[in-house]
Design a protein around this motif. Structure first.
Motif, mmCIF file in Angstrom:
data_model
loop_
_atom_site.group_PDB
_atom_site.id
_atom_site.type_symbol
_atom_site.label_atom_id
_atom_site.label_comp_id
_atom_site.label_asym_id
_atom_site.label_seq_id
_atom_site.Cartn_x
_atom_site.Cartn_y
_atom_site.Cartn_z
ATOM 1 N N ARG A 72 0.719 -1.112 0.042
ATOM 2 C CA ARG A 72 0.090 -0.191 0.021
ATOM 3 C C ARG A 72 0.819 1.227 -0.027
ATOM 4 N N ASP A 73 0.379 2.240 -0.363
ATOM 5 C CA ASP A 73 1.069 3.727 -0.353
ATOM 6 C C ASP A 73 0.764 3.973 1.308
ATOM 7 N N ALA A 74 1.918 4.583 1.675
ATOM 8 C CA ALA A 74 1.968 4.908 3.106
ATOM 9 C C ALA A 74 2.951 6.082 3.450
ATOM 10 N N THR A 75 2.659 6.772 4.586
ATOM 11 C CA THR A 75 3.772 7.858 5.002
ATOM 12 C C THR A 75 3.849 7.668 6.433
ATOM 13 N N ALA A 76 5.387 7.661 6.727
ATOM 14 C CA ALA A 76 5.979 7.497 7.936
ATOM 15 C C ALA A 76 6.917 8.574 8.259
ATOM 16 N N CYS A 77 6.897 8.998 9.618
ATOM 17 C CA CYS A 77 7.841 10.244 10.060
ATOM 18 C C CYS A 77 8.486 9.823 11.416
ATOM 19 N N ARG A 115 4.990 -0.008 7.392
ATOM 20 C CA ARG A 115 3.678 0.658 7.213
ATOM 21 C C ARG A 115 3.099 0.198 5.723
ATOM 22 N N ALA A 116 4.135 0.415 4.944
ATOM 23 C CA ALA A 116 3.860 0.136 3.428
ATOM 24 C C ALA A 116 3.838 -1.090 3.062
ATOM 25 N N GLY A 117 4.442 -1.913 3.893
ATOM 26 C CA GLY A 117 4.751 -3.419 3.733
ATOM 27 C C GLY A 117 5.745 -3.728 2.485
ATOM 28 N N LEU A 118 6.562 -2.853 2.429
ATOM 29 C CA LEU A 118 7.583 -2.864 1.223
ATOM 30 C C LEU A 118 8.588 -4.247 1.257
ATOM 31 N N GLY A 119 8.812 -4.798 2.391
ATOM 32 C CA GLY A 119 9.301 -5.995 2.285
ATOM 33 C C GLY A 119 10.728 -6.123 1.891
ATOM 34 N N THR A 120 11.482 -5.082 2.202
ATOM 35 C CA THR A 120 12.887 -4.672 2.002
ATOM 36 C C THR A 120 13.885 -5.597 2.816
ATOM 37 N N LEU A 121 15.023 -5.828 2.211
ATOM 38 C CA LEU A 121 16.175 -6.501 2.882
ATOM 39 C C LEU A 121 16.803 -5.517 4.179
ATOM 40 N N LEU A 122 16.965 -4.306 3.763
ATOM 41 C CA LEU A 122 17.428 -3.159 4.445
ATOM 42 C C LEU A 122 16.540 -2.030 4.406
ATOM 43 N N GLU A 417 9.482 -10.898 -8.179
ATOM 44 C CA GLU A 417 7.812 -10.587 -8.355
ATOM 45 C C GLU A 417 7.430 -9.328 -7.708
ATOM 46 N N ASN A 418 8.204 -8.935 -6.673
ATOM 47 C CA ASN A 418 7.743 -7.685 -6.034
ATOM 48 C C ASN A 418 7.958 -6.402 -6.807
ATOM 49 N N ASN A 419 6.902 -5.326 -6.756
ATOM 50 C CA ASN A 419 7.018 -4.337 -7.435
ATOM 51 C C ASN A 419 8.275 -3.352 -6.909
ATOM 52 N N ASP A 420 8.749 -2.878 -7.918
ATOM 53 C CA ASP A 420 9.928 -1.793 -7.205
ATOM 54 C C ASP A 420 9.438 -0.743 -6.518
#
Length: 432
Positions: A72-77, A115-122, A417-420
């Motif tokens: 999802r699109d998300a914002t974090a501060c 929050r966005a569920g990016l699933g990044t390694l770092l 398969e993950n979107n950039d």
């Protein structure tokens, strides 16, 4: 900010200002404080320094928003306060070559990756990490000997190796990289018992050795400002070795070249094998416990050009490799550039660019492949993710900087398969 720390700063400042003995009336100034929002306090800060005490308060706020990638699109501060005290014990007590250093940090706010569920390694959000707590990050004694050729440190600190500056928002290009992918290497803001020694055979070379206590209790939020954990549990020791060469090429181009290695004595489960050294996904057995893990790194930073008026171009490159048997991400590599004073009318601005690659270990990939086979799951295996960041830091006013940033993360989590992910950011830095 943790309410337990709010009274601390006013009390310290009041005591310090009374100690200056009307320094403002003497109109003493020091150019070192020209880049602080609060300046020299009318000369009081300079007199404090002359008496052996330096203080600083730094603030960082990072706002991020993703417009693609993740669930999802998300914002974090998220933000961080860092309050530091540095005491010159030679000036204060006549203890030649000695100093004492204290640093308290406080972190707040959510993390964009979660929050966005990016699933990044770092993480794309470097200021977020280790929870929303106030911590005693550093509390140590430093002793310089033999005309500063030997420097000893003892006390509590984050791991004092891999000295990479934090001038990006993506954590792949910021701080002590091994601590982001090697278990048991606790980076800022986690403090732990430590001791290290730096020997400088020449003005441009050094060798540093050190050891840190690996105690998971230091990660807990209730550790706060304590010097000790409740039971002083110890899982092992992280031992480090680093050698560096700090040349000045052509008489004006500063460089820094470093290599290092570490060994961690903490028991850690193998990512693939069981106690019989067969694949866990096949046997379902208990994982083999590795009694140690190792890693190494190389760092390079070199000014390539300068015009003598402050404008300069600097290149950096980093490679960190950890133990593929126990660390899911076993390699982090990056390369980048800084252009200082990109415009004549903006002498204090900086343009930054970096690209990196974070790799999933072969053992972790094989374990997932066997699990997929056992469960009949059909899916691509994780391999590498590629983060890229471009930023521009504006010097807004004395002690205040604003840095817009754009990040692009290709194959988050190392999965094709993950979107950039495209992440927009804004970093505010203030030095009081």
């Amino acid at each position: 900010m943790d309410t337990r720390t709010k009274p601390l700063l006013p009390m310290v400042l009041a005591a310090a200002l009374s100690w200056t003995n009307s320094a403002a009336a003497q109109n003493v100034t020091d150019g070192r404080f020209d880049d602080r929002i609060t300046g020299d306090w009318g000369g009081a800060r300079t007199q404090l320094s002359q008496r052996g005490l330096d203080m600083s308060l730094a603030y960082i706020n990072e706002w991020l928003h993703n417009t693609s990638g993740g669930e999802r699109d998300a914002t974090a501060c998220a933000d961080q306060f860092a309050l530091a005290f540095d005491a010159d014990l030679d000036t204060m007590l006549g203890w030649r070559g000695a100093s004492f250093h204290v640093l308290v940090t406080n972190r707040n706010g959510p993390q964009l990756d979660a929050r966005a569920g990016l699933g990044t390694l770092l993480e794309t959000h470097e200021i977020y990490g280790r929870g929303h707590y106030t911590r005693l990050t550093r509390f140590y004694l430093q002793q310089a000997l033999f005309d500063d050729r030997l420097v000893l440190k003892l006390g509590r600190s984050d791991v004092d190796f891999f000295p990479l500056s934090c001038e990006f928002i993506n954590i792949s290009f910021c701080g002590a990289l091994p601590g982001y992918h090697s278990n048991g290497w606790y980076t800022w803001p986690i403090g732990q018992y430590f001791a290290n020694a730096t020997f400088r055979p020449t003005a441009r070379t050094y060798v540093k050795v050190g050891a840190n206590d690996v105690n998971p209790r230091n990660l807990e939020g209730d550790q706060s400002l304590r010097l000790r954990t409740p039971h002083d549990d110890n899982d092992g020791v992280l031992a480090n070795l680093e050698a560096g060469w700090l040349p000045v090429l052509a008489g004006r181009l500063d460089g820094a070249y470093r290599v290092g290695a570490w060994r961690n004595s903490v028991d850690q489960p193998d990512l693939l094998l069981d106690t019989q050294r067969q694949p866990v996904p096949v046997t379902g057995g208990d994982p083999l416990m590795r009694t140690r893990s190792d890693g190494w790194y190389a760092m390079a930073q070199q000014a390539l050009w300068t015009n003598g008026t402050g404008r300069s171009l600097t290149m950096f490159a980093n490679l960190s490799k950890s133990d593929p048997d126990v660390d899911r991400v076993d390699q982090v590599a990056s390369i980048g550039l800084w252009l200082h004073a990109p415009f004549a009318r903006r002498p204090h601005d900086r343009l930054g660019f970096a690209v990196g690659q974070n790799r999933v270990s072969a053992q972790a990939r094989e374990s997932e492949r066997l699990s997929n086979t056992a469960t009949g799951t059909d899916g691509a295996l994780p391999h590498k993710e590629t983060p890229v960041e471009v930023n521009y830091q504006f010097a807004i006013a004395r002690g205040l900087w604003l840095m817009p940033s754009v990040q692009h993360v290709r194959n988050p989590g190392g999965r094709d398969e993950n979107n950039d992910a495209l992440v927009w950011g804004l970093k505010l830095s203030a030095m009081f």
